[in-house]
Design a protein around this motif. Structure first.
Motif, PDB file in Angstrom:
ATOM      1  N   VAL A  47       0.679  -1.277   0.167  1.00  0.00           N
ATOM      2  CA  VAL A  47       0.161  -0.084  -0.030  1.00  0.00           C
ATOM      3  C   VAL A  47       1.010   1.398   0.032  1.00  0.00           C
ATOM      4  O   VAL A  47       0.569   2.209  -0.983  1.00  0.00           O
ATOM      5  CB  VAL A  47      -1.097  -0.105   1.332  1.00  0.00           C
ATOM      6  CG1 VAL A  47      -1.936   1.348   1.232  1.00  0.00           C
ATOM      7  CG2 VAL A  47      -1.941  -0.976   1.354  1.00  0.00           C
ATOM      8  N   TRP A  48       1.757   1.163   0.873  1.00  0.00           N
ATOM      9  CA  TRP A  48       2.829   2.379   0.932  1.00  0.00           C
ATOM     10  C   TRP A  48       3.869   2.346  -0.053  1.00  0.00           C
ATOM     11  O   TRP A  48       4.677   3.356  -0.005  1.00  0.00           O
ATOM     12  CB  TRP A  48       3.059   2.703   2.357  1.00  0.00           C
ATOM     13  CG  TRP A  48       2.455   3.888   3.117  1.00  0.00           C
ATOM     14  CD1 TRP A  48       2.819   5.085   3.279  1.00  0.00           C
ATOM     15  CD2 TRP A  48       1.086   3.445   3.968  1.00  0.00           C
ATOM     16  NE1 TRP A  48       1.573   5.336   4.031  1.00  0.00           N
ATOM     17  CE2 TRP A  48       0.367   4.825   4.278  1.00  0.00           C
ATOM     18  CE3 TRP A  48       0.123   2.301   3.999  1.00  0.00           C
ATOM     19  CZ2 TRP A  48      -0.549   4.932   5.010  1.00  0.00           C
ATOM     20  CZ3 TRP A  48      -1.228   2.552   4.426  1.00  0.00           C
ATOM     21  CH2 TRP A  48      -1.509   3.724   5.108  1.00  0.00           C
ATOM     22  N   GLU A  49       4.065   1.108  -0.640  1.00  0.00           N
ATOM     23  CA  GLU A  49       5.259   0.932  -1.552  1.00  0.00           C
ATOM     24  C   GLU A  49       6.557   1.232  -0.983  1.00  0.00           C
ATOM     25  O   GLU A  49       7.303   1.620  -1.699  1.00  0.00           O
ATOM     26  CB  GLU A  49       4.825   1.814  -2.983  1.00  0.00           C
ATOM     27  CG  GLU A  49       3.789   1.694  -3.415  1.00  0.00           C
ATOM     28  CD  GLU A  49       3.211   2.455  -4.939  1.00  0.00           C
ATOM     29  OE1 GLU A  49       4.190   3.219  -5.165  1.00  0.00           O
ATOM     30  OE2 GLU A  49       2.231   2.622  -5.226  1.00  0.00           O
ATOM     31  N   MET A  50       6.867   0.791   0.111  1.00  0.00           N
ATOM     32  CA  MET A  50       8.211   0.833   0.764  1.00  0.00           C
ATOM     33  C   MET A  50       8.905  -0.138   0.147  1.00  0.00           C
ATOM     34  O   MET A  50       8.343  -1.388  -0.005  1.00  0.00           O
ATOM     35  CB  MET A  50       8.217   0.724   2.162  1.00  0.00           C
ATOM     36  CG  MET A  50       7.519   1.829   2.948  1.00  0.00           C
ATOM     37  SD  MET A  50       7.565   1.591   4.817  1.00  0.00           S
ATOM     38  CE  MET A  50       9.295   1.357   5.110  1.00  0.00           C
ATOM     39  N   ASN A 427       8.512   4.633  10.004  1.00  0.00           N
ATOM     40  CA  ASN A 427       9.525   5.160   8.686  1.00  0.00           C
ATOM     41  C   ASN A 427       8.794   5.008   7.569  1.00  0.00           C
ATOM     42  O   ASN A 427       9.457   5.119   6.242  1.00  0.00           O
ATOM     43  CB  ASN A 427      10.900   4.006   8.845  1.00  0.00           C
ATOM     44  CG  ASN A 427      11.736   4.353   9.754  1.00  0.00           C
ATOM     45  OD1 ASN A 427      11.410   5.434  10.471  1.00  0.00           O
ATOM     46  ND2 ASN A 427      12.749   3.559   9.987  1.00  0.00           N
ATOM     47  N   SER A 428       7.485   4.626   7.527  1.00  0.00           N
ATOM     48  CA  SER A 428       6.722   4.625   6.047  1.00  0.00           C
ATOM     49  C   SER A 428       6.283   5.742   5.464  1.00  0.00           C
ATOM     50  O   SER A 428       5.678   5.829   4.373  1.00  0.00           O
ATOM     51  CB  SER A 428       5.478   3.786   6.219  1.00  0.00           C
ATOM     52  OG  SER A 428       4.443   4.693   7.485  1.00  0.00           O
ATOM     53  N   SER A 439       3.435   9.267   6.304  1.00  0.00           N
ATOM     54  CA  SER A 439       3.665   7.658   6.880  1.00  0.00           C
ATOM     55  C   SER A 439       2.243   7.288   7.496  1.00  0.00           C
ATOM     56  O   SER A 439       1.304   8.148   7.559  1.00  0.00           O
ATOM     57  CB  SER A 439       4.651   8.057   8.029  1.00  0.00           C
ATOM     58  OG  SER A 439       4.129   9.076   9.043  1.00  0.00           O
ATOM     59  N   MET A 440       2.302   6.320   7.950  1.00  0.00           N
ATOM     60  CA  MET A 440       1.156   5.711   8.518  1.00  0.00           C
ATOM     61  C   MET A 440       0.603   6.336   9.679  1.00  0.00           C
ATOM     62  O   MET A 440      -0.741   6.813   9.899  1.00  0.00           O
ATOM     63  CB  MET A 440       1.384   3.959   8.827  1.00  0.00           C
ATOM     64  CG  MET A 440       1.615   3.119   7.692  1.00  0.00           C
ATOM     65  SD  MET A 440       1.595   1.538   8.280  1.00  0.00           S
ATOM     66  CE  MET A 440       2.788   0.748   6.895  1.00  0.00           C
ATOM     67  N   PRO A 441       1.426   6.789  10.575  1.00  0.00           N
ATOM     68  CA  PRO A 441       1.076   7.557  11.876  1.00  0.00           C
ATOM     69  C   PRO A 441       0.460   8.858  11.473  1.00  0.00           C
ATOM     70  O   PRO A 441      -0.819   9.241  11.829  1.00  0.00           O
ATOM     71  CB  PRO A 441       2.027   7.767  12.881  1.00  0.00           C
ATOM     72  CG  PRO A 441       3.221   7.323  12.238  1.00  0.00           C
ATOM     73  CD  PRO A 441       2.719   6.402  10.950  1.00  0.00           C
ATOM     74  N   ILE A 442       1.054   9.625  10.672  1.00  0.00           N
ATOM     75  CA  ILE A 442       0.490  11.033  10.005  1.00  0.00           C
ATOM     76  C   ILE A 442      -0.921  10.691   9.385  1.00  0.00           C
ATOM     77  O   ILE A 442      -1.749  11.480   9.306  1.00  0.00           O
ATOM     78  CB  ILE A 442       1.696  11.500   9.121  1.00  0.00           C
ATOM     79  CG1 ILE A 442       2.783  12.079  10.126  1.00  0.00           C
ATOM     80  CG2 ILE A 442       0.943  12.887   8.538  1.00  0.00           C
ATOM     81  CD1 ILE A 442       2.576  12.985  11.211  1.00  0.00           C
TER      82      ILE A 442
END
Length: 600
Positions: A47-50, A427-428, A439-442
């Motif tokens: 999803v975040w394409e890390m 770090n996402s 990032s996920m938290p943001i």
């Protein structure tokens, strides 16, 4: 994908999975955290394409951080075992019993006051690692000891480690942002003064909410671990609980106002501890009816771990020991923590030895350890000093290392998955993904902000708590969310300083339910695999803290009137009154049994 609602749910998925497994299904963390790690990796990658290289680097970063945490846990385990085998724990236990045999009083003095002081000196989960084994040695059930150690990681946390969550977390979280620079220019202040103002707001909010924590602590202790499971038994020491609360929070606020963010918890805890210990030894506000746990044979099997501290056994020294000599190792720990955090030349020397892992796997992810500055090092130093002071035989010393080494293994699995999960989650952001998304938290915070609008102060502490729940750190939560909180406040035209302060307070409250804090504290008393049971208990004060902090922040910003904050404040007060009345009306089972016998 640009659907904020869907992205927020996907970002929340790893937390939901861990929560369901730990709390809903009561899985041990050593099983739940690996599954949570797999889920966060899948969400990050697809999803975040890390890139998988960045995921691997973040995981290695998490493993390095986990080693530092295990270092602290090992030091705490070793100190407990050392004091047990030297015979000091028997003397310490007798000393506290001499002040009051009442377990509620012991929990408040050791947990709330001594724990606040340790938090102010060291932070980073150290209080629970020190308080829990000490309470265990006094005869508390292992789960009750950990619960106390976790609940007090709330009010003092924002000023832990000599103000690190404010001086590092908030400062670096806001540093360099144009909107923040403009705001400081309007107010006519520089960053140190700006942080001091935020710190005072944090202290005032904590003092207002945290004053009830000792009373809540006493009620939960009686309700969950008493013979009759009566929460009302905790209310019976309300005078002492409030006195102990004010003994810490009043100097805490005064220090924040006069000296800034470095010393509120350290000096507030120290002043409160000295005052309450002195007055308690004179019998001031001591309960007439002594409350204790039921006989050990009546304990629920889930209350106990695999460590029985403070008992005599092979290798335990049985000679008489003075109370001052018995307490000396703790004095050494506290002195070392305070000196190394406040004496700059000493601090610079100890932090000079750093084990760095820069650009892990060629990415921008880095991590480091400072082995001579981590609290675990000072716990071990205290043990070495104890060997000489308490004249411990070589066999007892060897046994203490052997036992502590075997106990640390139980915590390792959960932490070695929990910390990598956290680092992948954090770090996402756009610096490390191919999607350009935050990032996920943001993303989670933006989703909550989009729903709340002008009601944001009510949600602000929950975002802080979420950050601490995931990261296990108020400092990391503030680093992650302070700028977002400030920008959100600017967008709805309210005080960014008050909202950032609310974030910091929520971040402190989240430490009570942070999984790796629970795992680390549980390891010090041999209580692993019961993390879900503990979260079920500590979630109650966490909800109280975030709910009340949000309402008080809202009222501080908008004032009383026909608004959501005023309505919620009224509901909280009414709910509190109804809960107290309900608890007081609940019949005492023992008294009811006597009445029934008399009727016959």
């Amino acid at each position: 994908m640009d659907n904020l609602a869907v992205l927020s749910l996907l970002a929340l998925l790893p937390i939901i999975v861990v929560g369901v497994l730990l709390v809903g299904l009561r899985w041990p963390a050593k099983h739940a955290m690996p599954i949570g790690f797999v889920v966060v990796v899948l969400v990050a990658a697809f999803v975040w394409e890390m890139d998988f290289t960045v995921i691997a680097a973040s995981s290695i970063e998490g493993l390095i951080i986990a080693v530092g945490l295990l270092y602290i846990v090992f030091g705490a385990l070793l100190l407990l075992e050392t004091l047990t085998k030297s015979g000091a724990m028997s003397t310490i236990r007798a000393g506290f019993t001499g002040i009051s045999p009442d377990r509620r009083v012991q929990a408040i003095i050791i947990g709330w006051l001594f724990g606040s002081f340790i938090e102010g000196a060291s932070g980073f989960g150290t209080p629970a690692a020190v308080v829990a084994p000490l309470l265990l040695a006094l005869g508390f059930p292992a789960m009750a000891a950990v619960m106390v150690g976790l609940i007090i990681q709330s009010t003092p946390v924002s000023f832990g480690a000599v103000g690190t969550p404010i001086l590092v977390g908030v400062s670096e979280g806001l540093e360099g942002a144009p909107a923040v620079e403009e705001r400081m220019s309007v107010l006519g202040v520089q960053m140190p003064e700006y942080l001091a103002g935020i710190g005072l707001n944090v202290a005032l909010l904590h003092a207002a909410v945290g004053t009830l924590i000792p009373l809540i602590l006493a009620c939960l202790l009686c309700g969950f671990y008493g013979e009759h499971r009566r929460f009302a038994d905790g209310l019976k020491i309300w005078k002492f609980a409030l006195y102990a609360a004010f003994a810490m929070t009043v100097p805490y606020v005064l220090v924040a106002a006069v000296l800034g963010p470095e010393f509120p918890s350290l000096l507030g805890g120290l002043i409160g501890l000295a005052l309450v210990m002195f007055t308690s030894s004179k019998g001031f506000l001591m309960p007439k009816d002594i409350w204790d746990f039921p006989p050990r044979e009546g304990w629920d099997s889930r209350w106990s771990g695999n460590i029985e501290a403070g008992t005599s056994g092979e290798g335990v020294t049985t000679r008489a020991m003075s109370i001052w000599l018995a307490w000396t190792p703790y004095v050494v720990v506290v002195a070392l923590l305070v000196l190394t955090r406040t004496v700059e030349p000493l601090k610079e020397f100890l932090t000079g030895l750093t084990i760095d892992a820069d650009e892990i796997l060629g990415t921008g992810v880095s991590a480091s350890l400072q082995p001579l500055y981590i609290p675990g090092f000072f716990l071990i130093i205290a043990c070495v000093i104890t060997y000489a002071l308490h004249r411990m035989p070589a066999r007892a010393i060897a046994d203490s290392w052997k036992v502590a080494g075997s106990q640390i293994a139980g915590a390792a699995v959960a932490l070695l998955f929990a910390l990598p999960l956290v680092r992948v989650f954090i770090n996402s952001g756009a610096d490390f993904n191919g999607s350009g998304m935050e990032s996920m938290p943001i993303t989670l915070a933006e989703g909550a902000s989009a729903l709340s609008g002008s009601q944001w102060p009510l949600l602000s502490p929950w975002i802080g708590a979420l950050g601490a729940f995931v990261a296990g750190s108020n400092t990391i939560s503030n680093l992650t969310f302070s700028l977002f909180q400030s920008a959100t406040a600017e967008n709805i035209n309210i005080s960014p300083e008050k909202v950032v302060a609310t974030q910091a307070v929520g971040g402190a409250a989240g430490n009570m339910v942070a999984v790796h804090n629970i795992v680390a504290a549980s390891a010090t008393v041999g209580l692993l695999g019961r993390e879900g049971d503990l979260i079920r208990k500590t979630i109650l004060p966490t909800v109280y803290y975030c709910l009340t902090a949000g309402v008080l922040s809202f009222l501080a910003i908008y004032g009383f009137g026909l608004n959501t904050g005023t309505i919620m404040f009224g509901l909280i007060v009414v709910a509190g009154v109804l809960i107290v009345r309900a608890l007081l009306r609940k019949p005492d089972p023992a008294r009811a049994a006597v009445t029934a016998d008399e009727k016959h």
